[in-house]
Design an enzyme around this catalytic site. Structure first.
Site, PDB file in Angstrom:
ATOM      1  N   LYS A  52     -26.123  14.927  51.324  1.00  0.00           N
ATOM      2  CA  LYS A  52     -24.893  14.827  52.126  1.00  0.00           C
ATOM      3  C   LYS A  52     -24.005  16.054  52.001  1.00  0.00           C
ATOM      4  O   LYS A  52     -23.130  16.271  52.827  1.00  0.00           O
ATOM      5  CB  LYS A  52     -24.122  13.559  51.762  1.00  0.00           C
ATOM      6  CG  LYS A  52     -24.800  12.317  52.314  1.00  0.00           C
ATOM      7  CD  LYS A  52     -23.785  11.300  52.785  1.00  0.00           C
ATOM      8  CE  LYS A  52     -24.435  10.146  53.505  1.00  0.00           C
ATOM      9  NZ  LYS A  52     -25.395   9.415  52.664  1.00  0.00           N
ATOM     10  N   SER A 304     -33.783  11.933  48.807  1.00  0.00           N
ATOM     11  CA  SER A 304     -32.465  12.223  49.393  1.00  0.00           C
ATOM     12  C   SER A 304     -31.310  12.195  48.400  1.00  0.00           C
ATOM     13  O   SER A 304     -30.253  12.752  48.677  1.00  0.00           O
ATOM     14  CB  SER A 304     -32.181  11.247  50.535  1.00  0.00           C
ATOM     15  OG  SER A 304     -32.234   9.916  50.068  1.00  0.00           O
TER      16      SER A 304
HETATM   17  C1  LIG Z   1     -26.299   8.610  53.068  1.00  0.00           C
HETATM   18  C2  LIG Z   1     -27.634   8.568  52.426  1.00  0.00           C
HETATM   19  C3  LIG Z   1     -28.796   8.259  53.157  1.00  0.00           C
HETATM   20  C4  LIG Z   1     -28.761   7.849  54.620  1.00  0.00           C
HETATM   21  O1  LIG Z   1     -28.208   8.806  55.463  1.00  0.00           O
HETATM   22  P1  LIG Z   1     -27.611   8.390  56.901  1.00  0.00           P
HETATM   23  O2  LIG Z   1     -27.203   9.664  57.515  1.00  0.00           O
HETATM   24  O3  LIG Z   1     -26.457   7.449  56.664  1.00  0.00           O
HETATM   25  O4  LIG Z   1     -28.700   7.683  57.637  1.00  0.00           O
HETATM   26  C5  LIG Z   1     -30.009   8.307  52.499  1.00  0.00           C
HETATM   27  N1  LIG Z   1     -30.102   8.604  51.186  1.00  0.00           N
HETATM   28  C6  LIG Z   1     -29.014   8.906  50.449  1.00  0.00           C
HETATM   29  C7  LIG Z   1     -29.182   9.225  49.014  1.00  0.00           C
HETATM   30  C8  LIG Z   1     -27.741   8.903  51.042  1.00  0.00           C
HETATM   31  O5  LIG Z   1     -26.666   9.194  50.306  1.00  0.00           O
END
Ligand SMILES: *Cc1c(COP(=O)(O)O)cnc(C)c1O
Length: 323
Positions: A52, A304
Protein backbone atom coordinates in the site's frame (compact mmCIF):
# COMPACT_ATOMS: atom_id res chain seq x y z
CA UNK A 1 -10.71 2.88 -18.36
CA UNK A 2 -10.21 5.36 -15.56
CA UNK A 3 -6.54 4.54 -14.95
CA UNK A 4 -4.34 4.08 -18.03
CA UNK A 5 -0.90 2.64 -18.64
CA UNK A 6 0.35 6.24 -18.94
CA UNK A 7 -1.00 7.05 -15.47
CA UNK A 8 0.80 4.02 -14.07
CA UNK A 9 4.05 4.94 -15.82
CA UNK A 10 3.77 8.46 -14.41
CA UNK A 11 3.22 6.95 -10.95
CA UNK A 12 6.34 4.85 -11.39
CA UNK A 13 8.41 7.99 -12.08
CA UNK A 14 6.97 9.67 -8.97
CA UNK A 15 7.56 6.82 -6.53
CA UNK A 16 10.92 5.51 -7.75
CA UNK A 17 13.44 5.91 -4.94
CA UNK A 18 10.68 6.34 -2.34
CA UNK A 19 9.40 2.76 -2.27
CA UNK A 20 11.30 -0.49 -2.61
CA UNK A 21 11.57 -2.09 -6.03
CA UNK A 22 10.82 -5.53 -4.65
CA UNK A 23 12.32 -8.80 -5.86
CA UNK A 24 10.45 -11.40 -7.88
CA UNK A 25 11.60 -14.59 -6.24
CA UNK A 26 11.15 -18.10 -7.65
CA UNK A 27 9.53 -20.68 -5.39
CA UNK A 28 11.12 -24.09 -5.90
CA UNK A 29 8.48 -25.88 -3.89
CA UNK A 30 5.48 -24.28 -5.61
CA UNK A 31 7.10 -24.66 -9.04
CA UNK A 32 7.59 -28.35 -8.43
CA UNK A 33 4.10 -28.78 -7.08
CA UNK A 34 2.44 -26.96 -10.00
CA UNK A 35 4.71 -28.19 -12.80
CA UNK A 36 5.26 -24.63 -14.06
CA UNK A 37 7.59 -21.90 -12.79
CA UNK A 38 6.03 -19.97 -9.87
CA UNK A 39 7.35 -16.59 -8.75
CA UNK A 40 6.57 -14.47 -5.70
CA UNK A 41 6.60 -10.64 -5.74
CA UNK A 42 8.00 -9.70 -2.35
CA UNK A 43 5.79 -6.69 -1.52
CA UNK A 44 5.80 -7.55 2.17
CA UNK A 45 9.37 -6.23 2.14
CA UNK A 46 8.17 -2.64 1.64
CA UNK A 47 9.25 -0.41 4.56
CA UNK A 48 5.74 -0.39 6.05
CA UNK A 49 5.31 -4.13 5.44
CA UNK A 50 2.79 -3.94 2.59
CA UNK A 51 2.39 -2.81 -1.04
CA UNK A 52 0.00 0.00 0.00
CA UNK A 53 3.01 2.28 0.27
CA UNK A 54 3.03 2.53 -3.53
CA UNK A 55 -0.46 3.98 -3.83
CA UNK A 56 -0.11 6.28 -0.84
CA UNK A 57 3.27 7.56 -2.04
CA UNK A 58 1.88 8.32 -5.50
CA UNK A 59 -1.22 10.05 -4.11
CA UNK A 60 0.93 12.21 -1.83
CA UNK A 61 3.33 13.05 -4.68
CA UNK A 62 0.38 14.26 -6.80
CA UNK A 63 -0.74 16.88 -4.26
CA UNK A 64 -0.51 20.56 -5.17
CA UNK A 65 1.29 23.16 -3.02
CA UNK A 66 -1.86 24.22 -1.21
CA UNK A 67 -2.96 20.66 -0.51
CA UNK A 68 0.45 19.78 0.88
CA UNK A 69 0.18 22.61 3.38
CA UNK A 70 -3.22 21.48 4.63
CA UNK A 71 -2.26 17.83 5.02
CA UNK A 72 -3.82 14.47 4.28
CA UNK A 73 -6.33 12.34 6.17
CA UNK A 74 -7.60 8.75 6.10
CA UNK A 75 -9.69 6.49 8.29
CA UNK A 76 -7.64 3.30 8.21
CA UNK A 77 -5.93 1.46 11.02
CA UNK A 78 -4.39 -1.10 8.73
CA UNK A 79 -1.79 -1.10 5.99
CA UNK A 80 -3.19 1.97 4.24
CA UNK A 81 -3.03 4.08 7.40
CA UNK A 82 0.57 3.04 7.98
CA UNK A 83 1.46 3.71 4.35
CA UNK A 84 -0.10 7.17 4.31
CA UNK A 85 1.55 8.12 7.60
CA UNK A 86 4.93 7.03 6.26
CA UNK A 87 4.56 8.55 2.78
CA UNK A 88 3.37 11.91 4.14
CA UNK A 89 6.11 11.91 6.79
CA UNK A 90 8.82 11.47 4.12
CA UNK A 91 7.55 14.60 2.36
CA UNK A 92 7.12 16.62 5.54
CA UNK A 93 3.35 16.68 5.08
CA UNK A 94 0.96 16.34 8.04
CA UNK A 95 -1.09 13.14 8.06
CA UNK A 96 -4.10 12.58 10.29
CA UNK A 97 -5.38 9.04 10.73
CA UNK A 98 -8.88 8.74 12.22
CA UNK A 99 -9.80 5.61 14.16
CA UNK A 100 -12.43 4.47 16.61
CA UNK A 101 -11.92 4.00 20.35
CA UNK A 102 -12.12 0.25 19.78
CA UNK A 103 -8.85 0.12 17.87
CA UNK A 104 -6.25 -1.58 20.08
CA UNK A 105 -3.45 0.55 21.51
CA UNK A 106 -0.70 -1.31 19.68
CA UNK A 107 -2.28 -0.37 16.35
CA UNK A 108 -2.66 3.27 17.43
CA UNK A 109 0.96 3.36 18.56
CA UNK A 110 2.28 1.81 15.34
CA UNK A 111 0.71 4.59 13.28
CA UNK A 112 1.65 7.34 15.75
CA UNK A 113 5.25 6.11 15.62
CA UNK A 114 5.27 6.72 11.87
CA UNK A 115 4.66 10.38 12.65
CA UNK A 116 0.92 10.71 12.00
CA UNK A 117 -1.60 12.58 14.14
CA UNK A 118 -4.04 10.12 15.65
CA UNK A 119 -7.67 11.18 15.90
CA UNK A 120 -9.70 8.85 18.12
CA UNK A 121 -13.46 9.15 17.69
CA UNK A 122 -16.60 7.07 18.14
CA UNK A 123 -17.10 3.34 18.28
CA UNK A 124 -16.89 2.15 14.70
CA UNK A 125 -15.03 2.46 11.43
CA UNK A 126 -18.02 4.46 10.13
CA UNK A 127 -17.56 7.02 12.92
CA UNK A 128 -13.88 7.32 12.02
CA UNK A 129 -14.76 7.80 8.35
CA UNK A 130 -17.31 10.51 9.23
CA UNK A 131 -14.67 12.33 11.28
CA UNK A 132 -12.20 12.13 8.39
CA UNK A 133 -14.81 13.65 6.07
CA UNK A 134 -15.40 16.40 8.62
CA UNK A 135 -11.68 17.26 8.60
CA UNK A 136 -11.82 17.51 4.82
CA UNK A 137 -14.86 19.82 4.96
CA UNK A 138 -13.72 21.99 7.88
CA UNK A 139 -9.93 22.11 7.58
CA UNK A 140 -9.41 21.50 3.89
CA UNK A 141 -7.39 18.34 4.37
CA UNK A 142 -7.14 15.95 1.41
CA UNK A 143 -8.68 12.51 1.85
CA UNK A 144 -6.52 9.70 0.52
CA UNK A 145 -8.80 6.67 0.22
CA UNK A 146 -7.39 3.15 0.55
CA UNK A 147 -8.40 1.86 -2.90
CA UNK A 148 -11.04 3.81 -4.86
CA UNK A 149 -8.80 6.63 -6.03
CA UNK A 150 -7.08 7.05 -9.39
CA UNK A 151 -3.71 8.04 -7.86
CA UNK A 152 -3.78 5.12 -5.43
CA UNK A 153 -4.72 2.63 -8.17
CA UNK A 154 -1.94 3.92 -10.45
CA UNK A 155 0.56 3.54 -7.61
CA UNK A 156 -0.43 -0.06 -6.95
CA UNK A 157 -0.27 -0.65 -10.71
CA UNK A 158 3.50 -0.09 -10.68
CA UNK A 159 3.77 -3.67 -9.37
CA UNK A 160 2.43 -4.77 -12.76
CA UNK A 161 5.12 -2.83 -14.65
CA UNK A 162 7.84 -4.43 -12.56
CA UNK A 163 6.32 -7.90 -13.03
CA UNK A 164 6.41 -7.64 -16.82
CA UNK A 165 9.93 -6.17 -16.73
CA UNK A 166 11.17 -9.09 -14.64
CA UNK A 167 9.03 -11.84 -16.21
CA UNK A 168 8.02 -10.92 -19.77
CA UNK A 169 6.75 -14.47 -20.39
CA UNK A 170 4.25 -14.26 -17.49
CA UNK A 171 1.14 -16.34 -18.17
CA UNK A 172 -1.00 -16.27 -15.04
CA UNK A 173 -1.08 -13.65 -12.28
CA UNK A 174 -2.80 -14.20 -8.95
CA UNK A 175 -3.67 -10.92 -7.25
CA UNK A 176 -5.31 -10.22 -3.89
CA UNK A 177 -8.80 -8.76 -4.18
CA UNK A 178 -10.50 -6.64 -1.53
CA UNK A 179 -11.43 -3.07 -2.41
CA UNK A 180 -9.76 -3.77 -5.74
CA UNK A 181 -7.14 -1.00 -5.86
CA UNK A 182 -4.33 -3.52 -6.17
CA UNK A 183 -6.11 -5.76 -8.69
CA UNK A 184 -7.31 -2.83 -10.82
CA UNK A 185 -3.92 -1.17 -11.03
CA UNK A 186 -1.92 -4.32 -11.59
CA UNK A 187 -4.37 -5.74 -14.13
CA UNK A 188 -4.45 -2.43 -16.05
CA UNK A 189 -0.65 -2.40 -16.29
CA UNK A 190 -0.22 -6.07 -17.13
CA UNK A 191 -3.07 -6.30 -19.64
CA UNK A 192 -1.99 -3.13 -21.43
CA UNK A 193 1.47 -4.60 -21.94
CA UNK A 194 0.49 -8.28 -22.34
CA UNK A 195 -3.23 -8.68 -23.12
CA UNK A 196 -2.95 -12.49 -23.13
CA UNK A 197 -1.94 -12.74 -19.43
CA UNK A 198 -4.64 -14.27 -17.21
CA UNK A 199 -5.26 -12.11 -14.14
CA UNK A 200 -7.17 -13.87 -11.37
CA UNK A 201 -8.38 -12.20 -8.19
CA UNK A 202 -8.04 -14.07 -4.89
CA UNK A 203 -10.12 -13.33 -1.83
CA UNK A 204 -11.38 -15.00 1.33
CA UNK A 205 -14.77 -16.65 1.19
CA UNK A 206 -15.87 -14.77 4.33
CA UNK A 207 -17.25 -11.41 3.22
CA UNK A 208 -15.85 -11.17 -0.33
CA UNK A 209 -17.46 -7.83 -1.22
CA UNK A 210 -15.99 -7.41 -4.71
CA UNK A 211 -16.88 -10.94 -5.78
CA UNK A 212 -20.46 -10.47 -4.53
CA UNK A 213 -20.63 -7.14 -6.39
CA UNK A 214 -19.27 -8.61 -9.63
CA UNK A 215 -21.87 -11.37 -9.42
CA UNK A 216 -24.66 -8.86 -8.75
CA UNK A 217 -23.47 -6.57 -11.54
CA UNK A 218 -23.22 -3.57 -9.20
CA UNK A 219 -21.58 -2.72 -5.85
CA UNK A 220 -23.31 -4.51 -2.97
CA UNK A 221 -22.75 -4.66 0.75
CA UNK A 222 -21.85 -7.97 2.38
CA UNK A 223 -21.77 -9.07 5.98
CA UNK A 224 -18.33 -8.72 7.49
CA UNK A 225 -16.87 -11.63 9.38
CA UNK A 226 -13.63 -12.07 11.19
CA UNK A 227 -11.02 -13.65 8.93
CA UNK A 228 -7.34 -14.54 9.01
CA UNK A 229 -7.04 -12.31 5.94
CA UNK A 230 -8.14 -9.21 7.85
CA UNK A 231 -6.52 -6.86 5.32
CA UNK A 232 -9.01 -8.17 2.75
CA UNK A 233 -12.04 -7.24 4.87
CA UNK A 234 -14.41 -4.31 4.28
CA UNK A 235 -16.75 -3.26 1.51
CA UNK A 236 -16.04 -1.68 -1.88
CA UNK A 237 -18.33 1.32 -1.30
CA UNK A 238 -21.82 1.51 -2.77
CA UNK A 239 -20.77 4.68 -4.63
CA UNK A 240 -17.67 2.96 -6.04
CA UNK A 241 -16.15 5.05 -8.84
CA UNK A 242 -13.20 3.13 -10.25
CA UNK A 243 -12.36 -0.31 -8.92
CA UNK A 244 -15.67 -2.09 -9.51
CA UNK A 245 -15.68 -1.28 -13.22
CA UNK A 246 -11.98 -1.99 -13.61
CA UNK A 247 -12.20 -5.38 -11.88
CA UNK A 248 -15.30 -6.24 -13.92
CA UNK A 249 -13.53 -5.37 -17.17
CA UNK A 250 -10.04 -6.69 -16.43
CA UNK A 251 -10.19 -9.76 -14.19
CA UNK A 252 -10.43 -13.21 -15.75
CA UNK A 253 -11.87 -14.79 -12.63
CA UNK A 254 -12.02 -14.76 -8.85
CA UNK A 255 -10.98 -17.53 -6.45
CA UNK A 256 -12.38 -17.69 -2.92
CA UNK A 257 -10.57 -19.39 -0.06
CA UNK A 258 -11.60 -20.90 3.26
CA UNK A 259 -9.91 -19.96 6.52
CA UNK A 260 -8.13 -23.35 6.58
CA UNK A 261 -6.76 -22.75 3.11
CA UNK A 262 -5.49 -19.30 4.07
CA UNK A 263 -3.83 -20.75 7.18
CA UNK A 264 -2.10 -23.34 4.97
CA UNK A 265 -0.75 -20.46 2.86
CA UNK A 266 0.75 -18.75 5.93
CA UNK A 267 2.30 -22.05 7.06
CA UNK A 268 3.76 -22.73 3.60
CA UNK A 269 5.21 -19.21 3.38
CA UNK A 270 6.94 -19.76 6.72
CA UNK A 271 8.19 -23.33 6.38
CA UNK A 272 8.98 -23.53 2.67
CA UNK A 273 9.71 -19.93 1.68
CA UNK A 274 10.93 -18.79 5.13
CA UNK A 275 8.79 -15.68 4.96
CA UNK A 276 6.43 -14.21 7.53
CA UNK A 277 3.28 -13.05 5.79
CA UNK A 278 -0.15 -12.02 7.01
CA UNK A 279 -3.28 -13.88 5.92
CA UNK A 280 -4.01 -11.52 3.02
CA UNK A 281 -0.41 -11.85 1.90
CA UNK A 282 -0.63 -15.63 1.73
CA UNK A 283 -3.74 -16.08 -0.43
CA UNK A 284 -1.84 -16.45 -3.73
CA UNK A 285 0.15 -19.33 -2.28
CA UNK A 286 -3.04 -20.70 -0.70
CA UNK A 287 -4.87 -20.71 -4.05
CA UNK A 288 -2.10 -22.83 -5.60
CA UNK A 289 -1.93 -25.20 -2.61
CA UNK A 290 -5.70 -25.66 -2.77
CA UNK A 291 -5.49 -26.57 -6.49
CA UNK A 292 -7.89 -23.77 -7.32
CA UNK A 293 -5.87 -22.59 -10.32
CA UNK A 294 -5.06 -24.69 -13.37
CA UNK A 295 -1.40 -23.77 -13.90
CA UNK A 296 -0.50 -23.04 -17.53
CA UNK A 297 2.71 -21.10 -17.98
CA UNK A 298 4.81 -19.08 -15.56
CA UNK A 299 2.67 -18.03 -12.59
CA UNK A 300 3.30 -14.96 -10.45
CA UNK A 301 1.68 -14.19 -7.13
CA UNK A 302 2.10 -11.31 -4.72
CA UNK A 303 3.13 -11.57 -1.07
CA UNK A 304 1.21 -8.37 -0.35
CA UNK A 305 1.88 -7.81 3.33
CA UNK A 306 3.41 -9.09 6.54
CA UNK A 307 1.62 -7.12 9.24
CA UNK A 308 0.22 -9.97 11.26
CA UNK A 309 0.08 -10.10 15.03
CA UNK A 310 3.07 -12.30 15.84
CA UNK A 311 1.21 -14.23 18.51
CA UNK A 312 -1.50 -15.07 15.99
CA UNK A 313 1.23 -16.04 13.50
CA UNK A 314 2.76 -18.41 16.04
CA UNK A 315 -0.62 -20.02 16.71
CA UNK A 316 -1.25 -20.51 12.98
CA UNK A 317 2.20 -22.06 12.50
CA UNK A 318 1.63 -24.39 15.46
CA UNK A 319 -1.81 -25.35 14.13
CA UNK A 320 -3.46 -23.95 17.26
CA UNK A 321 -5.58 -21.37 15.48
CA UNK A 322 -9.04 -22.96 15.33
CA UNK A 323 -11.48 -21.14 13.09
C1 LIG B 1 -5.14 -3.69 1.22
C2 LIG B 1 -4.50 -5.03 1.11
C3 LIG B 1 -4.90 -5.95 0.12
C4 LIG B 1 -6.06 -5.70 -0.82
O1 LIG B 1 -5.91 -4.57 -1.62
P1 LIG B 1 -7.19 -3.85 -2.28
O2 LIG B 1 -6.62 -2.76 -3.10
O3 LIG B 1 -8.06 -3.35 -1.16
O4 LIG B 1 -7.91 -4.88 -3.06
C5 LIG B 1 -4.21 -7.15 0.04
N1 LIG B 1 -3.21 -7.46 0.89
C6 LIG B 1 -2.80 -6.60 1.85
C7 LIG B 1 -1.69 -7.00 2.75
C8 LIG B 1 -3.43 -5.36 1.99
O5 LIG B 1 -3.02 -4.51 2.94
Amino acid sequence: MTVSLEDIRAAQMRITGKVTRTALQPSDDLSQRCGVPVYMKMEHHQPTGAFKLRGATNAVAMLGEDERRRGVVAASTGNHGRALAYAAGLEGIDATICMSQLVPHNKRDAIAKLGAQICIVGNSQDDAQTQAELLVAQQGMTMVPPFDDAGVIAGQGTIGLELIEDLPQLDTLLVQLSGGGLASGVAAAVKSLRPQVRVIGVSMARGAAMQASLTAGHPVQVREDETLADSLGGGIGLANRHTFAMCRDLLDGVILLSEEEIAAGIVHAYHEEREIVEGAGAVGIAALLADKVVPRGPVALILSGRNIDMDLHRRVICGEQLQ
